[in-house]
Motif scaffolding. Sequence first.
Motif, PDB file in Angstrom:
ATOM      1  N   THR A 152       0.832  -1.206   0.000  1.00  0.00           N
ATOM      2  CA  THR A 152       0.000   0.000   0.000  1.00  0.00           C
ATOM      3  C   THR A 152       0.863   1.252   0.000  1.00  0.00           C
ATOM      4  OG1 THR A 152      -1.917  -1.067   1.009  1.00  0.00           O
ATOM      5  CG2 THR A 152      -1.732   1.307   1.319  1.00  0.00           C
ATOM      6  N   VAL A 188      -4.903   1.131  -2.583  1.00  0.00           N
ATOM      7  CA  VAL A 188      -4.463   0.197  -1.545  1.00  0.00           C
ATOM      8  C   VAL A 188      -4.145  -1.139  -2.207  1.00  0.00           C
ATOM      9  CG1 VAL A 188      -5.754   1.262   0.338  1.00  0.00           C
ATOM     10  CG2 VAL A 188      -6.824  -0.534  -1.012  1.00  0.00           C
ATOM     11  N   PRO A 230      -9.794   1.793  -2.847  1.00  0.00           N
ATOM     12  CA  PRO A 230     -10.300   1.126  -1.640  1.00  0.00           C
ATOM     13  C   PRO A 230     -11.742   0.642  -1.764  1.00  0.00           C
ATOM     14  CG  PRO A 230      -9.130   3.117  -1.042  1.00  0.00           C
ATOM     15  CD  PRO A 230      -9.216   3.095  -2.537  1.00  0.00           C
ATOM     16  N   LEU A 279      -8.918  -2.784   5.790  1.00  0.00           N
ATOM     17  CA  LEU A 279      -8.861  -1.362   5.436  1.00  0.00           C
ATOM     18  C   LEU A 279      -8.327  -0.543   6.610  1.00  0.00           C
ATOM     19  CD1 LEU A 279     -12.202  -0.948   3.452  1.00  0.00           C
ATOM     20  CD2 LEU A 279      -9.871  -0.786   2.515  1.00  0.00           C
ATOM     21  N   VAL A 336      -9.288   5.986   2.280  1.00  0.00           N
ATOM     22  CA  VAL A 336      -9.535   4.619   2.754  1.00  0.00           C
ATOM     23  C   VAL A 336     -10.615   4.631   3.831  1.00  0.00           C
ATOM     24  CG1 VAL A 336      -8.509   2.572   3.825  1.00  0.00           C
ATOM     25  CG2 VAL A 336      -7.208   3.865   2.121  1.00  0.00           C
ATOM     26  N   ASP A 349      -4.766  10.145   1.509  1.00  0.00           N
ATOM     27  CA  ASP A 349      -5.016   8.728   1.238  1.00  0.00           C
ATOM     28  C   ASP A 349      -5.689   8.056   2.431  1.00  0.00           C
ATOM     29  OD1 ASP A 349      -3.908   8.897  -1.291  1.00  0.00           O
ATOM     30  OD2 ASP A 349      -1.913   8.293  -0.620  1.00  0.00           O
TER      31      ASP A 349
END
Length: 177
Positions: free
Chosen positions: A32, A41, A52, A62, A81, A77
């Motif tokens: 990731t 990811v 994601p 996650l 997610v 990021d």
Amino acid sequence: MRTTFLAAALALPAAAFAAGSDNDSTPTTTETTTQCSEGMVWDANLGQCVAPKESSLTDDALYEAVRELAYAGRYADTLNVLAAMSDQSDDRVLTYRGFVARNMGDLEGGEAFYRAAIEANPDNLLARSYMGQGYVVEGRVDEAYAQLVEIRARGGEGSWPARALETAIRSGVTTNY
């Protein structure tokens, strides 16, 4: 006098370390953060980087990506997610939304997310530690100490959240994961 009291109080023994407290280890580095571009990811089932929301990852997987990205300082990021997680009212989601807000300079927004996380799960030691660290940054040391007392009362003595908040109270230095 207040400093002496605070130092003595931090040294006092408290409840033993409880099972189920937050993960003490640094997040594991995976593809990731080593291979995936922004917003993506690693999905081990597919063997590639994916968005994601398009991954086959569970919320727990996650969440580990969230920890990894936050530790790497990739806050946009991290938020991406978090948005893919199925329960946006999950205290883990709220905790890391608070973490990102605080680390991006929005201390008030961070505190609001931490309070929501604690309302959802009063035993969320990580949210209490991060909120206390935000209080340290703002010079609200008494409120930070109150969170440390709560962490200890909820069985978190010796846990990473307690140690991180103790360090912040003593030194003024906060943590990044």
